[in-house]
Design a protein around this motif. Structure first.
Motif, PDB file in Angstrom:
ATOM      1  N   TYR A 111       0.865  -1.179   0.000  1.00 51.18           N
ATOM      2  CA  TYR A 111       0.000   0.000   0.000  1.00 51.18           C
ATOM      3  C   TYR A 111       0.898   1.225   0.000  1.00 51.18           C
ATOM      4  O   TYR A 111       1.779   1.356   0.852  1.00 51.18           O
ATOM      5  CB  TYR A 111      -0.935  -0.026   1.219  1.00 51.18           C
ATOM      6  N   ALA A 112       0.697   2.099  -0.969  1.00 47.29           N
ATOM      7  CA  ALA A 112       1.599   3.231  -1.134  1.00 47.29           C
ATOM      8  C   ALA A 112       0.813   4.504  -1.414  1.00 47.29           C
ATOM      9  O   ALA A 112      -0.343   4.462  -1.843  1.00 47.29           O
ATOM     10  CB  ALA A 112       2.580   2.968  -2.275  1.00 47.29           C
ATOM     11  N   CYS A 113       1.468   5.634  -1.185  1.00 46.04           N
ATOM     12  CA  CYS A 113       0.856   6.916  -1.512  1.00 46.04           C
ATOM     13  C   CYS A 113       1.916   7.826  -2.110  1.00 46.04           C
ATOM     14  O   CYS A 113       3.113   7.535  -2.055  1.00 46.04           O
ATOM     15  CB  CYS A 113       0.216   7.553  -0.277  1.00 46.04           C
ATOM     16  N   ASN A 114       1.461   8.919  -2.669  1.00 43.15           N
ATOM     17  CA  ASN A 114       2.367   9.899  -3.236  1.00 43.15           C
ATOM     18  C   ASN A 114       3.113  10.615  -2.110  1.00 43.15           C
ATOM     19  O   ASN A 114       2.742  10.517  -0.931  1.00 43.15           O
ATOM     20  CB  ASN A 114       1.585  10.899  -4.085  1.00 43.15           C
ATOM     21  N   TYR A 115       4.133  11.353  -2.461  1.00 43.77           N
ATOM     22  CA  TYR A 115       4.947  12.052  -1.473  1.00 43.77           C
ATOM     23  C   TYR A 115       5.481  13.322  -2.091  1.00 43.77           C
ATOM     24  O   TYR A 115       5.273  13.592  -3.279  1.00 43.77           O
ATOM     25  CB  TYR A 115       6.088  11.150  -0.996  1.00 43.77           C
ATOM     26  N   GLU A 116       6.161  14.112  -1.288  1.00 41.81           N
ATOM     27  CA  GLU A 116       6.725  15.369  -1.781  1.00 41.81           C
ATOM     28  C   GLU A 116       8.099  15.592  -1.173  1.00 41.81           C
ATOM     29  O   GLU A 116       8.449  14.991  -0.156  1.00 41.81           O
ATOM     30  CB  GLU A 116       5.796  16.542  -1.446  1.00 41.81           C
ATOM     31  N   PHE A 117       8.872  16.441  -1.835  1.00 46.54           N
ATOM     32  CA  PHE A 117      10.196  16.801  -1.345  1.00 46.54           C
ATOM     33  C   PHE A 117      10.115  18.134  -0.614  1.00 46.54           C
ATOM     34  O   PHE A 117       9.452  19.063  -1.066  1.00 46.54           O
ATOM     35  CB  PHE A 117      11.181  16.934  -2.519  1.00 46.54           C
ATOM     36  N   ARG A 118      10.799  18.234   0.531  1.00 44.38           N
ATOM     37  CA  ARG A 118      10.858  19.500   1.257  1.00 44.38           C
ATOM     38  C   ARG A 118      12.291  19.771   1.671  1.00 44.38           C
ATOM     39  O   ARG A 118      12.947  18.908   2.264  1.00 44.38           O
ATOM     40  CB  ARG A 118       9.955  19.467   2.491  1.00 44.38           C
ATOM     41  N   ASP A 119      12.798  20.967   1.349  1.00 46.80           N
ATOM     42  CA  ASP A 119      14.174  21.280   1.714  1.00 46.80           C
ATOM     43  C   ASP A 119      14.229  21.929   3.092  1.00 46.80           C
ATOM     44  O   ASP A 119      13.198  22.136   3.743  1.00 46.80           O
ATOM     45  CB  ASP A 119      14.841  22.158   0.646  1.00 46.80           C
ATOM     46  N   SER A 120      15.434  22.254   3.541  1.00 48.13           N
ATOM     47  CA  SER A 120      15.631  22.793   4.889  1.00 48.13           C
ATOM     48  C   SER A 120      15.002  24.165   5.072  1.00 48.13           C
ATOM     49  O   SER A 120      14.798  24.611   6.201  1.00 48.13           O
ATOM     50  CB  SER A 120      17.134  22.865   5.201  1.00 48.13           C
ATOM     51  N   GLY A 210      22.732  20.505   1.813  1.00 51.28           N
ATOM     52  CA  GLY A 210      24.184  20.400   1.936  1.00 51.28           C
ATOM     53  C   GLY A 210      24.638  18.958   1.970  1.00 51.28           C
ATOM     54  O   GLY A 210      25.516  18.542   1.214  1.00 51.28           O
ATOM     55  N   LEU A 211      23.990  18.157   2.821  1.00 51.40           N
ATOM     56  CA  LEU A 211      24.355  16.754   2.927  1.00 51.40           C
ATOM     57  C   LEU A 211      23.998  16.005   1.656  1.00 51.40           C
ATOM     58  O   LEU A 211      24.737  15.132   1.197  1.00 51.40           O
ATOM     59  CB  LEU A 211      23.647  16.118   4.128  1.00 51.40           C
TER      60      LEU A 211
END
Length: 308
Positions: A111-120, A210-211
């Motif tokens: 079971y999966a869902c969408n996701y998003e990227f968030r920076d610092s 950075g990492l």
């Protein structure tokens, strides 16, 4: 009950936020299995600050993220296992949505869902998911390999819930692989079962730029390509599955790009030819040309292509 498995290694600055996102879930019937993979910072102390009996802290000597996840699978008491990396987060409706998929599609194993990227800095970037086989908010991801070959990965570790029996049936996460162990795991699950998917973006990939950039610069593909070898075995057995050839080709195309960046023309040519064997297309032909051009020009092409 859902078992939330969190592998932990030197994430003292992030683990508290990750755990807090679990405790803020609207669905509360869960346990949290934190597997400390030999952390040398104050990560364990941060976990111990939470006074909640649903947390179980397991210790092991450093053996890598796959070994930590596998230990969590062994220790899990729930039928469903939700994986969450120690520096990622969930939105409050995440577990409720995943459990809803489990109730609606009991025949599925993932079971999966969408996701998003968030920076610092808090900037959010959505994923791009193409060729969805269904309309509406959720459905069966019947063409996983086709979607995965032209999109961001539709399955991502912190946005999947898996039946314990299903992940154990494929032997868990492969040990001894530095990169791509998750992609191989999803491929094995996709050929052995079915995937229910929600288009809601309810998980957050938290990027420390950075990492992240440092890791990308240091990343060198392993010369013994275990992932590629195992994907080839999957293809030989399941070559009738639509898109699996493109999935294998994509893996070798990614390796081609990195070897170009590392100025290793010999390996780049080798990977490029393997990719072409599984799926001949314009992009891989462009890669073949770039192998013989100056690195500075190739990098400009890659940067431009990432913005398209």
């Amino acid at each position: 009950m859902i078992s939330v498995v969190i592998p932990l290694y030197n994430k003292e600055g992030q683990i508290a936020h990750t755990l807090q996102s679990v405790f803020e879930q609207t669905f509360q019937d869960f346990e949290i299995v934190v597997v400390d993979d030999g952390s040398t910072d104050n990560s364990v102390e941060e976990v111990e600050r939470f006074d909640d009996s649903r947390i179980r802290l397991i210790h092991q000597t450093n053996a890598g993220v796959s070994a930590a996840r596998n230990r969590g699978i062994e220790e899990a008491r729930g039928e469903l296992i939700a994986f969450l990396d120690a520096d990622d987060e969930w939105k409050p409706e995440y577990l409720a949505t995943q459990y809803g998929l489990y109730q609606k599609y009991p025949e599925c194993s993932v079971y999966a869902c969408n996701y998003e990227f968030r920076d610092s800095k808090g900037n959010v970037t959505p994923t791009i998911i193409r060729k969805s086989p269904f309309e509406g908010e959720d459905g069966i991801l019947s063409n996983y390999f086709e979607v995965a070959s032209c999109s961001h990965p539709p399955l991502w570790t912190s946005a999947v819930v898996i039946k314990k029996s299903a992940i154990q049936a494929i032997g868990g996460f492969p040990i001894g692989i530095k990169s791509g162990e998750d992609l191989l795991t999803w491929a094995r699950l996709a050929v052995s079962g079915t995937i229910a998917y929600s288009i809601k973006s309810l998980a957050m990939f938290i990027r420390d730029e950075g990492l992240f950039n440092k890791d990308q610069q240091l990343r060198v593909p392993e010369k013994e390509d275990i992932v590629g070898q195992e994907l080839k075995k999957l293809y030989n057995i399941n070559h009738h599955i639509v898109g699996l050839n493109k999935y294998v080709a994509l893996w070798h195309k990614m390796r081609t790009r990195i070897f170009i960046d590392k100025k290793d023309r010999r390996q780049a040519i080798k990977e490029c030819l393997i990719s072409m064997k599984y799926n001949m297309n314009l992009k891989i032909l462009v890669f073949l040309v770039l192998i013989f051009l100056p690195l500075s020009f190739s990098r400009k092409v890659f940067k431009f292509s990432n913005t398209r």
